[in-house]
Enzyme design. Structure first.
Site, PDB file in Angstrom:
ATOM      1  N   HIS A  26       0.838  -1.199   0.000  1.00 19.74           N
ATOM      2  CA  HIS A  26       0.000   0.000   0.000  1.00 19.74           C
ATOM      3  C   HIS A  26       0.876   1.254   0.000  1.00 19.74           C
ATOM      4  O   HIS A  26       1.694   1.448   0.885  1.00 19.74           O
ATOM      5  CB  HIS A  26      -0.943   0.000   1.208  1.00 19.74           C
TER       6      HIS A  26
ATOM      7  N   PRO B 298      -5.307   0.481  18.489  1.00 20.08           N
ATOM      8  CA  PRO B 298      -4.945   0.011  17.142  1.00 20.08           C
ATOM      9  C   PRO B 298      -4.933   1.085  16.043  1.00 20.08           C
ATOM     10  O   PRO B 298      -4.527   0.805  14.919  1.00 20.08           O
ATOM     11  CB  PRO B 298      -6.021  -1.043  16.828  1.00 20.08           C
TER      12      PRO B 298
ATOM     13  N   TYR C  53       3.763   6.352  10.201  1.00 14.99           N
ATOM     14  CA  TYR C  53       2.896   5.244   9.780  1.00 14.99           C
ATOM     15  C   TYR C  53       3.694   4.129   9.097  1.00 14.99           C
ATOM     16  O   TYR C  53       3.462   2.943   9.352  1.00 14.99           O
ATOM     17  CB  TYR C  53       1.794   5.770   8.848  1.00 14.99           C
TER      18      TYR C  53
ATOM     19  N   TYR D 175      -9.560   5.592   6.801  1.00 17.28           N
ATOM     20  CA  TYR D 175      -9.819   5.925   8.210  1.00 17.28           C
ATOM     21  C   TYR D 175     -10.853   7.047   8.206  1.00 17.28           C
ATOM     22  O   TYR D 175     -10.672   8.044   7.510  1.00 17.28           O
ATOM     23  CB  TYR D 175      -8.537   6.436   8.888  1.00 17.28           C
TER      24      TYR D 175
ATOM     25  N   LYS E  58       0.247   0.017  15.181  1.00 15.28           N
ATOM     26  CA  LYS E  58       1.610  -0.076  15.712  1.00 15.28           C
ATOM     27  C   LYS E  58       1.856  -1.239  16.680  1.00 15.28           C
ATOM     28  O   LYS E  58       2.997  -1.465  17.087  1.00 15.28           O
ATOM     29  CB  LYS E  58       1.973   1.241  16.434  1.00 15.28           C
TER      30      LYS E  58
HETATM   31  P1  RFL Z   1       0.169 -11.986  21.580  1.00 10.23           P
HETATM   32  O1  RFL Z   1      -0.218 -12.012  20.146  1.00 10.23           O
HETATM   33  O2  RFL Z   1      -0.844 -11.565  22.577  1.00 10.23           O
HETATM   34  O3  RFL Z   1       0.726 -13.432  21.933  1.00 10.23           O
HETATM   35  C1  RFL Z   1       0.995 -13.821  23.273  1.00 10.23           C
HETATM   36  C2  RFL Z   1       0.955 -15.321  23.363  1.00 10.23           C
HETATM   37  O4  RFL Z   1       1.307 -15.737  24.676  1.00 10.23           O
HETATM   38  C3  RFL Z   1       0.381 -16.727  25.133  1.00 10.23           C
HETATM   39  N1  RFL Z   1       0.332 -16.684  26.615  1.00 10.23           N
HETATM   40  C4  RFL Z   1       0.896 -17.599  27.417  1.00 10.23           C
HETATM   41  N2  RFL Z   1       1.589 -18.701  27.146  1.00 10.23           N
HETATM   42  C5  RFL Z   1       2.039 -19.435  28.202  1.00 10.23           C
HETATM   43  N3  RFL Z   1       1.801 -19.100  29.502  1.00 10.23           N
HETATM   44  C6  RFL Z   1       1.112 -17.982  29.813  1.00 10.23           C
HETATM   45  N4  RFL Z   1       0.896 -17.643  31.093  1.00 10.23           N
HETATM   46  C7  RFL Z   1       0.625 -17.175  28.737  1.00 10.23           C
HETATM   47  N5  RFL Z   1      -0.082 -16.032  28.685  1.00 10.23           N
HETATM   48  C8  RFL Z   1      -0.263 -15.743  27.389  1.00 10.23           C
HETATM   49  C9  RFL Z   1      -0.930 -16.350  24.470  1.00 10.23           C
HETATM   50  O5  RFL Z   1      -1.811 -17.458  24.390  1.00 10.23           O
HETATM   51  C10 RFL Z   1      -0.440 -15.881  23.097  1.00 10.23           C
HETATM   52  O6  RFL Z   1      -0.389 -16.927  22.152  1.00 10.23           O
HETATM   53  O7  RFL Z   1       1.441 -11.008  21.803  1.00 10.23           O
HETATM   54  P2  RFL Z   1       2.674 -10.696  20.820  1.00 10.23           P
HETATM   55  O8  RFL Z   1       3.253 -11.952  20.272  1.00 10.23           O
HETATM   56  O9  RFL Z   1       3.555  -9.748  21.571  1.00 10.23           O
HETATM   57  O10 RFL Z   1       2.008  -9.942  19.564  1.00 10.23           O
HETATM   58  C11 RFL Z   1       1.415  -8.669  19.714  1.00 10.23           C
HETATM   59  C12 RFL Z   1       0.299  -8.491  18.674  1.00 10.23           C
HETATM   60  O11 RFL Z   1      -0.560  -9.605  18.738  1.00 10.23           O
HETATM   61  C13 RFL Z   1      -0.483  -7.181  18.884  1.00 10.23           C
HETATM   62  O12 RFL Z   1       0.375  -6.127  19.207  1.00 10.23           O
HETATM   63  C14 RFL Z   1      -1.293  -6.762  17.629  1.00 10.23           C
HETATM   64  O13 RFL Z   1      -2.276  -7.709  17.320  1.00 10.23           O
HETATM   65  C15 RFL Z   1      -1.957  -5.376  17.834  1.00 10.23           C
HETATM   66  N6  RFL Z   1      -2.768  -4.958  16.670  1.00 10.23           N
HETATM   67  C16 RFL Z   1      -2.183  -4.407  15.548  1.00 10.23           C
HETATM   68  N7  RFL Z   1      -0.837  -4.276  15.477  1.00 10.23           N
HETATM   69  C17 RFL Z   1      -0.255  -3.791  14.348  1.00 10.23           C
HETATM   70  O14 RFL Z   1       0.984  -3.659  14.326  1.00 10.23           O
HETATM   71  N8  RFL Z   1      -0.982  -3.441  13.213  1.00 10.23           N
HETATM   72  C18 RFL Z   1      -2.333  -3.543  13.207  1.00 10.23           C
HETATM   73  O15 RFL Z   1      -2.943  -3.290  12.166  1.00 10.23           O
HETATM   74  C19 RFL Z   1      -2.994  -4.004  14.407  1.00 10.23           C
HETATM   75  N9  RFL Z   1      -4.325  -4.133  14.441  1.00 10.23           N
HETATM   76  C20 RFL Z   1      -4.157  -5.084  16.710  1.00 10.23           C
HETATM   77  C21 RFL Z   1      -4.915  -4.646  15.572  1.00 10.23           C
HETATM   78  C22 RFL Z   1      -4.815  -5.621  17.814  1.00 10.23           C
HETATM   79  C23 RFL Z   1      -6.183  -5.724  17.821  1.00 10.23           C
HETATM   80  N10 RFL Z   1      -6.781  -6.298  18.979  1.00 10.23           N
HETATM   81  C24 RFL Z   1      -7.728  -7.333  18.908  1.00 10.23           C
HETATM   82  C25 RFL Z   1      -6.239  -6.028  20.302  1.00 10.23           C
HETATM   83  C26 RFL Z   1      -6.287  -4.740  15.566  1.00 10.23           C
HETATM   84  C27 RFL Z   1      -6.931  -5.255  16.699  1.00 10.23           C
HETATM   85  C28 RFL Z   1      -8.447  -5.276  16.650  1.00 10.23           C
HETATM   86  C1  PHB Z   2      -6.610  -4.114  10.356  1.00  7.64           C
HETATM   87  O1  PHB Z   2      -6.626  -4.363   9.132  1.00  7.64           O
HETATM   88  O2  PHB Z   2      -7.002  -4.934  11.187  1.00  7.64           O
HETATM   89  C2  PHB Z   2      -6.135  -2.793  10.823  1.00  7.64           C
HETATM   90  C3  PHB Z   2      -5.590  -1.903   9.917  1.00  7.64           C
HETATM   91  C4  PHB Z   2      -5.149  -0.652  10.344  1.00  7.64           C
HETATM   92  C5  PHB Z   2      -5.251  -0.323  11.673  1.00  7.64           C
HETATM   93  C6  PHB Z   2      -5.769  -1.210  12.596  1.00  7.64           C
HETATM   94  C7  PHB Z   2      -6.221  -2.462  12.168  1.00  7.64           C
HETATM   95  O3  PHB Z   2      -4.830   0.913  12.073  1.00  7.64           O
END
Ligand code: RFL
Ligand code: PHB
Length: 390
Positions: A72, A293, A385, A201, A297
């Site tokens: 993108h 989100p 970004y 957005y 980041k």
């Molecule tokens: P995770 O993905 O939470 O993984 C942690 C893992 O640890 C396990 N765990 C345990 N295992 C053993 N013993 C325990 N006591 C444990 N406790 C937990 C869990 O089961 C899990 O498998 O953390 P990690 O690896 O640091 O990754 C971080 C990302 O997942 C997170 O930052 C992103 O998803 C945030 N996020 C976004 N980030 C971006 O960079 N770009 C995006 O577009 C973006 N969109 C988003 C997002 C997060 C969202 N939500 C749902 C919070 C959009 C959404 C809606």
């Molecule tokens: C997504 O595609 O889930 C998404 C994209 C951009 C954002 C947050 C989430 O800023």
């Protein structure tokens, strides 16, 4: 069991760390509480910074991302019915982002771990780090009712916001910073072509909305909802109706809707724990910090932690140089706080805040007017970004 680096959590942070270290001949064991299917079913991030993409290539897990990920060059911000394009590529001298789902990143990492016979133990209960202040830390866990122990040189806590790692750092050495926002994001996955080639957005008086995607056949849409809202309150029809009301007319009239295949509500929170190291326990990713989100980041900040920690570990084992490990927390936090600032700013810029007054609304309006009229302001948004340098 004995290993060099014990990793808690098989999310993207833990798997990427394990894959990068293994390729350098450093042994790891990953302990994950849930099943592999559970980890792979979580729909989360979608936008990867170019630095993260490079790290995936370094880990040799980028083949599918490079073939199927969508590059993108920009995105739109819609405000008062008009769309304003942020030309990421033009404003940053050639940088772009890749739209490729976190689910796919995780799947590619799992496949790579399988190919290298990496050890990832699923269903590990009661994982507990011990003796982290000593030279001989170890992990305990139970599996199918049996107790196990893993001795290691270092423990890396990649267990997300609700994990056990951060909690095992003594309270009086950990400083926490937190902001909880009075709203959530209701997200829907829809097996339909995205309404636009690029992300939109939306700042609307009824609240924020976002049009994103996972592929040319799979859309991801979000609307701002209240912090205490529940998914059960939202039928698909209600969701589509609310989304359309917030979109600019051209998008609202062309969007293709269908029964959703996933629907969740995510809370909005900013959080940082300092320091990111205690003795021989290192924190990485959501275990140490959370962002709302809006700036995409979260996963990207997890990846930059892994970048610093991976290089520090390689320097330790290869060159007996501990300077990277010593400076890890400081270096990682310096970049994390910039992502925190940017995510907080994007959130404030684009959401409707309950309780805001006329003054707050005017400031938000003028901030957007200024942004769209100033190349310098758009450049600042764009460089953040696409991702600040590691
Ligand atoms: P995770 O993905 O939470 O993984 C942690 C893992 O640890 C396990 N765990 C345990 N295992 C053993 N013993 C325990 N006591 C444990 N406790 C937990 C869990 O089961 C899990 O498998 O953390 P990690 O690896 O640091 O990754 C971080 C990302 O997942 C997170 O930052 C992103 O998803 C945030 N996020 C976004 N980030 C971006 O960079 N770009 C995006 O577009 C973006 N969109 C988003 C997002 C997060 C969202 N939500 C749902 C919070 C959009 C959404 C809606
Ligand atoms: C997504 O595609 O889930 C998404 C994209 C951009 C954002 C947050 C989430 O800023």
């Amino acid at each position: 069991m004995r290993t060099q680096v014990g990793i808690i959590g098989a999310g993207p942070s833990g798997l990427l760390m394990s894959q990068l270290l293994h390729r350098q001949g450093i042994e790891t064991v990953v302990l994950e509480r849930h099943s592999r299917d559970y980890v792979l079913a979580r729909v989360r991030a979608g936008v990867l910074e170019h630095g993260f993409a490079d790290l995936m290539r370094e880990a040799q897990v980028a083949e599918r991302m490079d073939a199927e990920g969508l590059i993108h060059d920009g995105f739109d911000i819609a405000y008062e019915g008009r769309r304003h394009r942020i030309d990421l590529k033009g404003l940053t001298g050639g940088n772009t982002v890749i739209v490729y789902g976190q689910t796919e990143v995780t799947k590619d990492l799992y496949d790579a771990r399988d190919r290298m016979d990496g050890i990832v133990i699923h269903g590990a209960e009661d994982v507990q780090p011990h003796d982290i202040g000593t030279e001989m830390p170890f992990l305990t866990y139970s599996l199918n009712g049996e107790e196990h122990r893993v001795d290691c040189d270092y423990i890396v806590g990649c267990d997300g916001f609700h994990g056990v790692s951060r909690k095992s750092i003594p309270r009086d050495t950990l400083r926490e910073f937190e902001k909880v926002y009075p709203m959530g994001w209701l997200g829907v996955l829809s097996p339909t072509p995205p309404v636009s080639d690029e992300l939109i957005y939306v700042n609307h008086e009824r609240g924020f909305a976002l049009c994103s995607m996972r592929s040319p056949e799979l859309s991801r849409y979000y609307v701002q909802c209240s912090a205490d809202d529940r998914v059960e309150h939202w039928s698909d029809e209600m969701f589509w109706e609310e989304l359309k009301r917030r979109l600019p007319d051209d998008a609202a009239s062309t969007i293709v809707t269908a029964a959703s295949t996933e629907k969740t509500i995510a809370p909005l929170r900013s959080y940082v724990a300092e320091p990111m190291r205690h003795g021989n326990l290192f924190l990485a990713g959501d275990a140490a910090h959370i962002v709302p989100p809006t700036g995409a980041k979260g996963l990207n900040s997890a990846a930059s932690d892994i970048f610093y920690l991976y290089h520090a570990m390689v320097d330790h084992y290869r060159k007996h140089d501990d300077s990277g490990l010593e400076s890890y927390s400081e270096r990682a936090l310096a970049r994390v706080w910039k992502a925190e600032r940017f995510s907080w700013w994007m959130t404030r810029l684009l959401h409707h805040f309950p309780g805001e007054d006329d003054f707050d609304r005017r400031i938000q309006k003028i901030e957007l007017d200024y942004l769209f009229s100033s190349d310098a302001a758009m450049k600042s948004l764009a460089e953040n970004y696409v991702g600040l340098p590691y």
